[in-house]
Each structure stands twice: as structure tokens, then as C-alpha cells.
Scaffold this active site. Structure first.
Site, PDB file in Angstrom:
ATOM      1  N   VAL A  12      57.038 -22.842 -21.081  1.00 12.06           N
ATOM      2  CA  VAL A  12      57.322 -21.412 -21.055  1.00 12.06           C
ATOM      3  C   VAL A  12      56.037 -20.712 -20.611  1.00 12.06           C
ATOM      4  O   VAL A  12      54.942 -21.245 -20.774  1.00 12.06           O
ATOM      5  CB  VAL A  12      57.806 -20.854 -22.410  1.00 12.06           C
ATOM      6  CG1 VAL A  12      59.203 -21.343 -22.742  1.00 12.06           C
ATOM      7  CG2 VAL A  12      56.846 -21.210 -23.526  1.00 12.06           C
ATOM      8  N   SER A  13      56.186 -19.533 -20.056  1.00 14.02           N
ATOM      9  CA  SER A  13      55.034 -18.836 -19.486  1.00 14.02           C
ATOM     10  C   SER A  13      54.074 -18.299 -20.533  1.00 14.02           C
ATOM     11  O   SER A  13      52.872 -18.288 -20.336  1.00 14.02           O
ATOM     12  CB  SER A  13      55.502 -17.690 -18.589  1.00 14.02           C
ATOM     13  OG  SER A  13      56.231 -18.215 -17.511  1.00 14.02           O
ATOM     14  N   THR A  14      54.594 -17.839 -21.673  1.00 14.38           N
ATOM     15  CA  THR A  14      53.723 -17.279 -22.708  1.00 14.38           C
ATOM     16  C   THR A  14      54.111 -17.820 -24.070  1.00 14.38           C
ATOM     17  O   THR A  14      55.241 -18.256 -24.285  1.00 14.38           O
ATOM     18  CB  THR A  14      53.820 -15.736 -22.753  1.00 14.38           C
ATOM     19  OG1 THR A  14      55.171 -15.372 -23.078  1.00 14.38           O
ATOM     20  CG2 THR A  14      53.418 -15.119 -21.428  1.00 14.38           C
TER      21      THR A  14
END
Length: 193
Positions: A12-14
């Protein structure tokens, strides 16, 4: 020869994005799951890179969706070819075909291209939305830490009372950079003594 392993990859990106959907889908099908919090477009993905290097012949690399693991269609195809040449299996849970077959390889390539198109479309729409918001006068980014009145007062303290920046920032509980940004935002020059 070591026992074959099924190792899942979750990205996931963050760190505030939920990984539950990916984890839940991979849990039952994998011996181990590696999680990475990084943009899919990042050039360096330490967890992904280490996992790919760590896979041995007869292991299987498992992802939920193509876009969770690859930056582009080329990246997806090159990695799949590399795994195939090393004898490593490859399983995409949401692609109900064996990507090791000829037909599976073609479908996988098409899916990788569609994923790349989707990312580019999202990026373009985001840029267009931000540009439209700016035209409407919407202030983007984090909210200002200091209200405008406090910034003007701090400017007066430094300019008229000749208070050093370190005292003003200490008093306000902010960094010098925050104060400078506030001055810049209001069109005030940084007072230099």
C-alpha cells in the site's frame, strides 16, 4: 532442496491505508506474507526487491492484484519472465488463469497494460482536479499552523522590536522554516537585522 514456499506480497502507498483486504485474501494461500508501505511508482522497493531475490526454484510468488506489485506493464512482464526462468511460480489471486501457461501469459500482459492505463488515468484526473480546485481559489495542502494575525505580529516583533528569529520561533513553538513560509504566504519579507 528446501520445501517449496508460497510467499505473498502486500503493498500500500501509505501506512494509514488498510491492508486487510490483501492480507485476508493471501493468508489462506501463503506460508509467509511480506508487507511494504511505499508508492507503487517508487524506483526502490526494498521489501519487494528482497522478496524477489529470496525466492528459490519451486517457490511461488503470490499477489492479490497485478497493480499491487508492479510499476508498469514492462516491469510486470520482465519480472514474470525472470521468475519463470528461475523456476519460481507466480500466482495472481484475482486473475483466474495460470500465468505460467501461454494463454495465462498473454492475459497477464493485457491485465498489466490495463493496470498501467488505470494508474495513468487516475494520475491525470487527480492533476486535473487539483488544477480546477486551484482555479476556484481552493487552498491545497496542509492547513497553516499559524493564523495570519500571529504571523503578522511575529513579523512586527522581528522588524520593529528587532527580536531575533530564534526567540520568536521559541515563543510561538514553531520552526524557523514554518515562520518563513508564513511570511512568504502573506507576502511579507523576512526581516533581516
Amino acid at each position: 532442496m528446501p520445501n517449496p514456499r508460497r510467499i505473498g506480497y502486500v503493498r500500500v502507498s501509505t501506512s494509514d491505508q488498510l491492508i486487510d483486504r490483501q492480507i485476508h485474501s493471501l493468508q489462506e494461500r501463503c506460508d509467509d506474507i511480506r508487507i511494504e508501505y511505499i508508492s507503487g511508482a517508487a524506483r526502490e522497493r526494498p521489501v519487494f526487491d528482497a522478496l524477489i531475490r529470496d525466492l528459490s526454484a519451486s517457490d511461488t510468488f503470490v499477489v492479490l492484484d497485478v497493480d499491487r506489485a508492479f510499476r508498469s506493464a514492462v516491469d510486470a512482464l520482465v519480472t514474470a519472465q525472470n521468475l519463470r526462468e528461475r523456476g519460481v511460480g507466480f500466482d495472481i489471486i484475482n486473475l483466474p488463469v495460470d500465468v505460467q501457461t501461454d494463454l495465462g501469459e498473454i492475459l497477464y500482459g493485457c491485465l498489466a497494460l490495463f493496470s498501467q492505463l488505470e494508474r495513468k488515468t487516475i494520475r491525470r484526473r487527480t492533476r486535473e482536479g487539483l488544477a480546477a480546485a486551484r482555479k476556484r481559489g481552493v487552498r491545497l495542502g496542509r492547513p497553516a499552523i499559524l493564523p495570519d494575525t500571529v504571523i503578522r505580529e511575529a513579523h512586527d516583533w522581528m522588524r520593529e522590536a528587532a527580536l531575533p528569529c530564534r526567540y520568536v520561533t521559541w515563543f510561538l513553538g514553531v520552526s524557523r522554516l514554518t515562520l518563513q513560509r508564513g511570511f512568504r504566504r502573506l507576502g511579507l519579507e523576512y526581516p533581516i537585522h
